[in-house]
Design a protein around this motif. Structure first.
Motif, PDB file in Angstrom:
ATOM      1  N   THR A   1     -27.357  36.179 126.951  1.00  0.00           N
ATOM      2  CA  THR A   1     -28.039  34.706 126.624  1.00  0.00           C
ATOM      3  C   THR A   1     -27.200  33.922 125.764  1.00  0.00           C
ATOM      4  O   THR A   1     -26.762  34.476 124.940  1.00  0.00           O
ATOM      5  CB  THR A   1     -29.475  35.120 125.832  1.00  0.00           C
ATOM      6  OG1 THR A   1     -30.393  35.722 126.568  1.00  0.00           O
ATOM      7  CG2 THR A   1     -30.013  33.777 125.596  1.00  0.00           C
ATOM      8  N   THR A   3     -26.789  29.603 123.983  1.00  0.00           N
ATOM      9  CA  THR A   3     -27.387  28.212 123.862  1.00  0.00           C
ATOM     10  C   THR A   3     -26.923  27.402 124.986  1.00  0.00           C
ATOM     11  O   THR A   3     -26.005  27.247 125.554  1.00  0.00           O
ATOM     12  CB  THR A   3     -26.734  27.828 122.460  1.00  0.00           C
ATOM     13  OG1 THR A   3     -27.083  28.349 121.586  1.00  0.00           O
ATOM     14  CG2 THR A   3     -27.317  26.237 122.212  1.00  0.00           C
ATOM     15  N   ASP A   5     -27.996  27.662 128.070  1.00  0.00           N
ATOM     16  CA  ASP A   5     -27.624  28.516 129.628  1.00  0.00           C
ATOM     17  C   ASP A   5     -28.441  28.052 130.645  1.00  0.00           C
ATOM     18  O   ASP A   5     -28.198  27.912 131.883  1.00  0.00           O
ATOM     19  CB  ASP A   5     -27.671  29.828 129.500  1.00  0.00           C
ATOM     20  CG  ASP A   5     -26.455  30.477 128.777  1.00  0.00           C
ATOM     21  OD1 ASP A   5     -25.269  29.705 128.572  1.00  0.00           O
ATOM     22  OD2 ASP A   5     -26.185  31.828 128.683  1.00  0.00           O
ATOM     23  N   ILE A   7     -31.340  29.495 131.601  1.00  0.00           N
ATOM     24  CA  ILE A   7     -31.929  30.646 132.503  1.00  0.00           C
ATOM     25  C   ILE A   7     -33.462  30.294 132.745  1.00  0.00           C
ATOM     26  O   ILE A   7     -34.177  29.733 132.255  1.00  0.00           O
ATOM     27  CB  ILE A   7     -31.856  31.846 131.683  1.00  0.00           C
ATOM     28  CG1 ILE A   7     -32.105  33.036 132.886  1.00  0.00           C
ATOM     29  CG2 ILE A   7     -32.466  31.821 130.488  1.00  0.00           C
ATOM     30  CD1 ILE A   7     -31.925  34.382 132.339  1.00  0.00           C
ATOM     31  N   ALA A  22     -29.202  30.219 136.189  1.00  0.00           N
ATOM     32  CA  ALA A  22     -28.932  29.794 134.678  1.00  0.00           C
ATOM     33  C   ALA A  22     -27.615  28.705 135.013  1.00  0.00           C
ATOM     34  O   ALA A  22     -26.644  29.263 134.909  1.00  0.00           O
ATOM     35  CB  ALA A  22     -28.479  30.826 133.753  1.00  0.00           C
ATOM     36  N   GLU A  25     -24.856  28.336 132.444  1.00  0.00           N
ATOM     37  CA  GLU A  25     -24.290  29.537 131.707  1.00  0.00           C
ATOM     38  C   GLU A  25     -22.497  29.322 131.854  1.00  0.00           C
ATOM     39  O   GLU A  25     -22.278  28.592 132.545  1.00  0.00           O
ATOM     40  CB  GLU A  25     -24.418  30.615 132.640  1.00  0.00           C
ATOM     41  CG  GLU A  25     -24.047  32.043 131.783  1.00  0.00           C
ATOM     42  CD  GLU A  25     -22.845  32.472 132.321  1.00  0.00           C
ATOM     43  OE1 GLU A  25     -22.209  33.505 131.949  1.00  0.00           O
ATOM     44  OE2 GLU A  25     -22.355  32.002 133.370  1.00  0.00           O
ATOM     45  N   TYR A  47     -28.994  35.794 137.705  1.00  0.00           N
ATOM     46  CA  TYR A  47     -29.282  37.301 137.173  1.00  0.00           C
ATOM     47  C   TYR A  47     -30.443  37.863 138.368  1.00  0.00           C
ATOM     48  O   TYR A  47     -31.195  37.131 138.729  1.00  0.00           O
ATOM     49  CB  TYR A  47     -29.795  37.202 135.949  1.00  0.00           C
ATOM     50  CG  TYR A  47     -29.105  36.526 134.749  1.00  0.00           C
ATOM     51  CD1 TYR A  47     -28.033  37.381 134.450  1.00  0.00           C
ATOM     52  CD2 TYR A  47     -29.162  35.231 134.583  1.00  0.00           C
ATOM     53  CE1 TYR A  47     -27.269  36.831 133.319  1.00  0.00           C
ATOM     54  CE2 TYR A  47     -28.153  34.746 133.758  1.00  0.00           C
ATOM     55  CZ  TYR A  47     -27.364  35.476 132.949  1.00  0.00           C
ATOM     56  OH  TYR A  47     -26.360  35.070 131.972  1.00  0.00           O
TER      57      TYR A  47
END
Length: 194
Positions: A1, A3, A5, A7, A22, A25, A47
């Protein structure tokens, strides 16, 4: 994770497998499960999570085969059984069709990437581009997969044609288009320009 990103910007589920995009990312890795870093701002990722009973676990961290800054990979995602497609609407390649050479020649042309799972291992199966790639088309802004068919949206494509497979031009700014691809024995081909 990390800042910003983002997601969860896109999500899709098929049975007990979930894919989450995301698009901001920052990893510079390529392929499936590369080392993580902050080397390519806003390159994007997706993911994959799977459920066993009521327990969820991460199965894969997906990146493009040609990761680049600001590509926004994962801005759109879709899954059907063991096939995932992830859109990268800001990818900059000038190629056309399926698996063209990669470059950074057209800003925001866009791309989509197909991943397949064998057992629990994911791998990239295809790199998709429009049949008439142009800068600013945002190909991959929307994606959908069902079995051996994929459709990819390109909301800023500028063709003035109508119907299925009209002649391609750039006469109607932001008219939009969709592109259909089909798979036979693991090989994807472009089937229609809508």
């Amino acid at each position: 994770t990390g800042t910003d990103d983002k997601i969860g910007c896109s999500v899709a589920i098929s049975s007990n497998t979930l894919v989450v995009g995301a698009y901001q990312e920052d990893g510079s890795g390529t392929g499936v499960n590369p080392a993580t870093n902050e080397g390519a701002a806003n390159s994007g990722t997706a993911y994959v999570f799977t459920r066993d009973g009521t327990t969820w676990s991460q199965q894969a961290y997906l990146k493009a085969s040609n990761t680049g800054p600001n590509d926004s990979f994962g801005r759109s995602v879709s899954i059907s059984d063991d096939t995932i497609i992830a859109g990268a609407a800001s990818e900059q390649g000038s190629g056309t069709g399926v698996n063209p050479p990669s470059n950074d020649a057209l800003y925001y042309a866009g791309a989509a990437y197909v991943f397949v799972r064998s057992a629990s291992i994911w791998s990239q199966e295809a790199y998709l581009k429009a049949s008439n790639t142009s800068g600013g088309d945002y190909f991959g802004a929307s994606v959908s997969v069902s079995g051996d068919l994929i459709v990819v949206g390109s909301p800023s494509e500028a063709g003035s044609g109508t119907g299925v497979n009209p002649p391609s031009n750039d006469s109607d700014s932001n008219a939009g288009a969709a592109y259909v691809y089909s798979r036979t024995s693991g090989v994807w081909t472009h089937e229609a320009y809508l």
